[in-house]
Design a protein around this motif. Structure first.
Motif, short mmCIF file in Angstrom:
data_model
loop_
_atom_site.label_atom_id
_atom_site.label_comp_id
_atom_site.label_asym_id
_atom_site.label_seq_id
_atom_site.Cartn_x
_atom_site.Cartn_y
_atom_site.Cartn_z
N ALA A 1 -12.55 -2.36 26.52
CA ALA A 1 -13.94 -2.72 26.26
C ALA A 1 -14.12 -3.32 24.88
CB ALA A 1 -14.85 -1.49 26.42
N GLY A 2 -13.20 -3.04 23.95
CA GLY A 2 -13.29 -3.61 22.60
C GLY A 2 -12.96 -5.07 22.53
N LEU B 1 -13.29 -5.51 10.47
CA LEU B 1 -13.13 -6.05 11.82
C LEU B 1 -13.99 -5.29 12.82
CD1 LEU B 1 -9.28 -6.69 11.93
CD2 LEU B 1 -11.09 -8.40 11.91
N GLY B 2 -14.13 -3.97 12.64
CA GLY B 2 -15.03 -3.20 13.50
C GLY B 2 -16.46 -3.70 13.39
N LEU B 3 -16.91 -4.02 12.18
CA LEU B 3 -18.25 -4.58 11.99
C LEU B 3 -18.37 -5.95 12.65
CD1 LEU B 3 -21.04 -4.35 10.71
CD2 LEU B 3 -20.09 -5.30 8.61
N LEU B 4 -17.29 -6.75 12.55
CA LEU B 4 -17.30 -8.05 13.22
C LEU B 4 -17.44 -7.89 14.73
CD1 LEU B 4 -16.89 -11.13 13.20
CD2 LEU B 4 -14.42 -10.71 13.28
N GLY B 5 -16.69 -6.95 15.30
CA GLY B 5 -16.83 -6.70 16.74
C GLY B 5 -18.23 -6.23 17.11
N THR B 6 -18.85 -5.44 16.24
CA THR B 6 -20.22 -4.99 16.50
C THR B 6 -21.18 -6.17 16.56
OG1 THR B 6 -19.76 -2.91 15.35
CG2 THR B 6 -22.07 -3.52 15.65
N VAL B 7 -21.04 -7.09 15.60
CA VAL B 7 -21.92 -8.26 15.58
C VAL B 7 -21.70 -9.13 16.82
CG1 VAL B 7 -22.50 -10.35 14.31
CG2 VAL B 7 -22.04 -8.24 13.07
N ILE B 8 -20.43 -9.32 17.19
CA ILE B 8 -20.13 -10.14 18.37
C ILE B 8 -20.70 -9.49 19.63
CG2 ILE B 8 -18.26 -11.02 19.83
CD1 ILE B 8 -16.59 -11.35 17.31
N GLY B 9 -20.54 -8.18 19.75
CA GLY B 9 -21.08 -7.47 20.91
C GLY B 9 -22.59 -7.58 21.01
N MET B 10 -23.28 -7.47 19.89
CA MET B 10 -24.74 -7.58 19.92
C MET B 10 -25.17 -9.01 20.24
SD MET B 10 -25.58 -4.55 19.56
CE MET B 10 -27.33 -4.88 19.65
N ILE B 11 -24.41 -10.01 19.76
CA ILE B 11 -24.73 -11.39 20.12
C ILE B 11 -24.61 -11.59 21.62
CG2 ILE B 11 -23.93 -13.78 19.89
CD1 ILE B 11 -23.23 -13.16 16.99
N MET C 1 -18.79 -3.08 23.72
CA MET C 1 -17.89 -3.75 22.78
C MET C 1 -18.31 -3.47 21.34
SD MET C 1 -17.06 -7.81 22.44
CE MET C 1 -15.95 -8.41 21.14
N ALA C 2 -19.63 -3.53 21.08
CA ALA C 2 -20.11 -3.30 19.72
C ALA C 2 -19.75 -1.90 19.22
CB ALA C 2 -21.63 -3.51 19.67
N LEU C 3 -19.94 -0.89 20.07
CA LEU C 3 -19.68 0.48 19.65
C LEU C 3 -18.18 0.79 19.59
CD1 LEU C 3 -22.48 2.29 21.67
CD2 LEU C 3 -22.51 1.58 19.29
N VAL C 4 -17.42 0.27 20.59
CA VAL C 4 -15.99 0.57 20.63
C VAL C 4 -15.27 -0.03 19.44
CG1 VAL C 4 -13.87 0.11 21.91
CG2 VAL C 4 -15.88 0.94 23.11
N THR C 5 -15.60 -1.27 19.08
CA THR C 5 -14.93 -1.89 17.92
C THR C 5 -15.27 -1.14 16.63
OG1 THR C 5 -16.79 -3.45 17.84
CG2 THR C 5 -14.78 -4.18 18.93
N THR C 6 -16.50 -0.67 16.52
CA THR C 6 -16.85 0.12 15.32
C THR C 6 -16.03 1.39 15.26
OG1 THR C 6 -19.12 -0.73 15.45
CG2 THR C 6 -18.74 1.22 14.09
N VAL C 7 -15.91 2.09 16.38
CA VAL C 7 -15.11 3.31 16.41
C VAL C 7 -13.64 3.02 16.12
CG1 VAL C 7 -14.32 5.18 17.92
CG2 VAL C 7 -16.70 4.49 17.96
N LEU C 8 -13.11 1.96 16.73
CA LEU C 8 -11.71 1.62 16.49
C LEU C 8 -11.46 1.27 15.03
CD1 LEU C 8 -10.85 -0.54 19.65
CD2 LEU C 8 -10.11 1.78 19.13
N GLY C 9 -12.41 0.55 14.42
CA GLY C 9 -12.26 0.23 13.00
C GLY C 9 -12.21 1.47 12.12
N LEU C 10 -13.09 2.43 12.41
CA LEU C 10 -13.09 3.66 11.62
C LEU C 10 -11.84 4.49 11.90
CD1 LEU C 10 -16.85 4.66 12.04
CD2 LEU C 10 -15.77 3.60 10.06
N ILE C 11 -11.44 4.56 13.18
CA ILE C 11 -10.24 5.33 13.53
C ILE C 11 -9.01 4.73 12.86
CG2 ILE C 11 -8.71 5.92 15.44
CD1 ILE C 11 -11.15 6.27 17.18
N ALA C 12 -8.94 3.39 12.80
CA ALA C 12 -7.79 2.75 12.16
C ALA C 12 -7.81 2.92 10.65
CB ALA C 12 -7.75 1.27 12.53
N ALA C 13 -9.01 2.90 10.06
CA ALA C 13 -9.09 2.96 8.60
C ALA C 13 -8.73 4.34 8.08
CB ALA C 13 -10.50 2.56 8.15
N MET C 14 -9.14 5.39 8.76
CA MET C 14 -8.93 6.73 8.24
C MET C 14 -7.45 7.12 8.09
SD MET C 14 -12.07 8.99 9.81
CE MET C 14 -11.91 8.38 11.49
#
Length: 449
Positions: free
Chosen positions: A258-259, A356-366, A389-402
């Motif tokens: 979904a991301g 990149l998670g924020l970028l996916g969020t913006v693309i999903g909302m568009i 897509m917006a929510l999953v990319t945000t979660v993936l970005g945070l999961i990857a960053a931590m």
């Protein structure tokens, strides 16, 4: 004279001819008049005949209208009398039935509720013997008989007893290939069916069962139910609705898909960062182990940062203290660069992942707003893809960053400990060299004195 005589004769002949013509015209006119008079008499007789027929028809229609009017008056009178009789009978029925009407309403409502419950109930496999009575009571337009009331009570009693039973049953099972074959299963009260393959979805109309597309974990087998008396069993109190929702619950791979492309890029960055962190972690751990061994055997120079520092000291220990300190500092800086290799890339990946998670969020909302523009917002399922897509990319970005930040912090701490050890040993060597120089200078002064 002759000419005059001829002219007179001609005039006389013309006059005689004209007189003869006039006689013919008169005869013809009289004949025509007689014919016209005859034709008029015939038409007049026809008109009189038609008038006579129309008068007869009018009289017949007037007679029929009078008869119809009399019949209508009679029917109106009869209808009025019937209305009065019906009102009296309804009043009589109301007085005679009394509270039985309310009882009938409650019985019929209860029968309808039971009928709707039995339509898709799993008890139709083996425990619905009074359905015809329930259907008759639900569709009845008059007071139920004692036999129907007893049958309705028996139907309730049967369902109550069936809801507390765990009994084996035989049913038609539809496998994945669409083939129908008999199979043994267990009926779990009125909640569901379970076979050796898993929980079954019951179709009461076709009287067939098929597996739910996704089964719960730790499912109890039929052999366990047959052998153990106190075997635990997972129950679905919603009679299959939760099991159907379980099939719609996305897995981890579904959430990753979904991301979209952005989610895949984030996962790729995470994998690259984990590989870098693993390689550098193993390298730093081996380096620390080698430094510990080197500290235990300082005279045996090994291939490790501390060994290289000691080799620099052994080569340049004849230099003065300032020069030796600079040489050791240079060696420590070189070793520090090797120790921190890859950590900057790890830090960069940790910073890129949430971006990149924020970028996916913006693309999903568009995408969501584009879908709303095309199809409106009446169906939430249409917008679910973009929002997911917006929510999953945000979660993936945070999961990857931590984990990347944690790995960078841990590896930086290990590199800092090794660097501090090297600096401490370097300072110790410089101090040792300074003590030697001081002792040598004192010995020289004593010899001079």
């Amino acid at each position: 004279m002759k000419y005059q005589l001829i002219l007179c004769l001609l005039a006389l002949s013309v006059l005689s001819h004209e007189a003869h013509s006039d006689d013919n015209l008169v005869i013809k006119a009289k004949a025509e008049s007689a014919l016209q008079e005859q034709h008029n008499l015939e038409r007049e007789s026809k008109f009189k005949q038609t008038e006579k027929e129309l008068n007869l028809l009018r009289a017949s229609l007037l007679e029929k209208r009078e008869q119809t009017q009399k019949r209508n008056d009679k029917l109106v009178t009869q209808f009025t009398e019937n209305e009065k009789k019906l009102a009296k009978l309804e009043e009589k029925l109301r007085l005679e039935t009394g509270s039985l009407g309310e009882v009938f309403g409650v019985v019929r409502q209860t029968a309808k509720q039971l009928e709707s419950e039995l339509v898709n109930s799993v008890t139709s496999v083996d425990a619905q013997n009074y359905n015809h009575i329930v259907n008759n009571v639900a569709a009845a337009t008059e007071l139920p008989s004692m036999q129907q009331l007893t049958g309705l009570w028996r139907a309730f009693e049967e369902q109550v007893q069936a809801s507390s039973q765990l009994v084996p049953v035989k049913l038609n099972f539809v496998n994945g290939a669409g083939e129908v074959q008999p199979q043994e299963a267990f009926r779990i009260g009125s909640l569901g069916l379970i076979s050796q393959h898993g929980y079954l979805k019951w179709d009461a109309q076709e009287r067939e069962a098929q597996l739910y597309s996704k089964q719960p974990d730790n499912m109890t087998s039929i052999s366990t139910l047959r052998s153990e008396q106190g075997a635990s069993l997972i129950l679905d109190p919603t009679r299959g609705q939760l099991l159907e929702q379980l099939a719609q619950r996305p897995s981890i791979m579904d959430r990753v898909k979904a991301g979209g492309v952005v989610g895949q890029v984030i996962i790729g960055l995470l994998l690259v960062g984990l590989v870098i962190a693993t390689v550098r972690g193993v390298s730093l751990s081996m380096t620390r182990q080698k430094i510990r061994s080197q500290l235990k055997s300082p005279h045996i120079l090994g291939n490790n940062p501390l060994g290289r520092i000691l080799s620099v000291y052994s080569k340049d220990k004849r230099l003065n203290v300032e020069a030796l300190e600079l040489r050791l500092l240079e060696a420590v800086v070189d070793e520090q660069a090797l120790l921190e290799k890859g950590l900057s890339m790890l830090k960069l990946l940790a910073a890129l992942a949430p971006m990149l998670g924020l970028l996916g969020t913006v693309i999903g909302m568009i995408e969501t707003f584009q879908i709303i523009t095309q199809f409106g917002n009446g169906d939430p399922k249409v917008m679910a893809g973009g929002i997911s897509m917006a929510l999953v990319t945000t979660v993936l970005g945070l999961i990857a960053a931590m984990p990347l930040l944690l790995a960078h912090n841990v590896l930086s701490s290990q590199a800092e400990l090794i660097r501090n050890t090297l600096e401490k040993q370097g300072i110790s060597l410089v101090a040792q060299q300074a003590e030697k120089d001081s002792i040598g200078n004192e010995a020289s002064l004593e010899r001079v004195a």
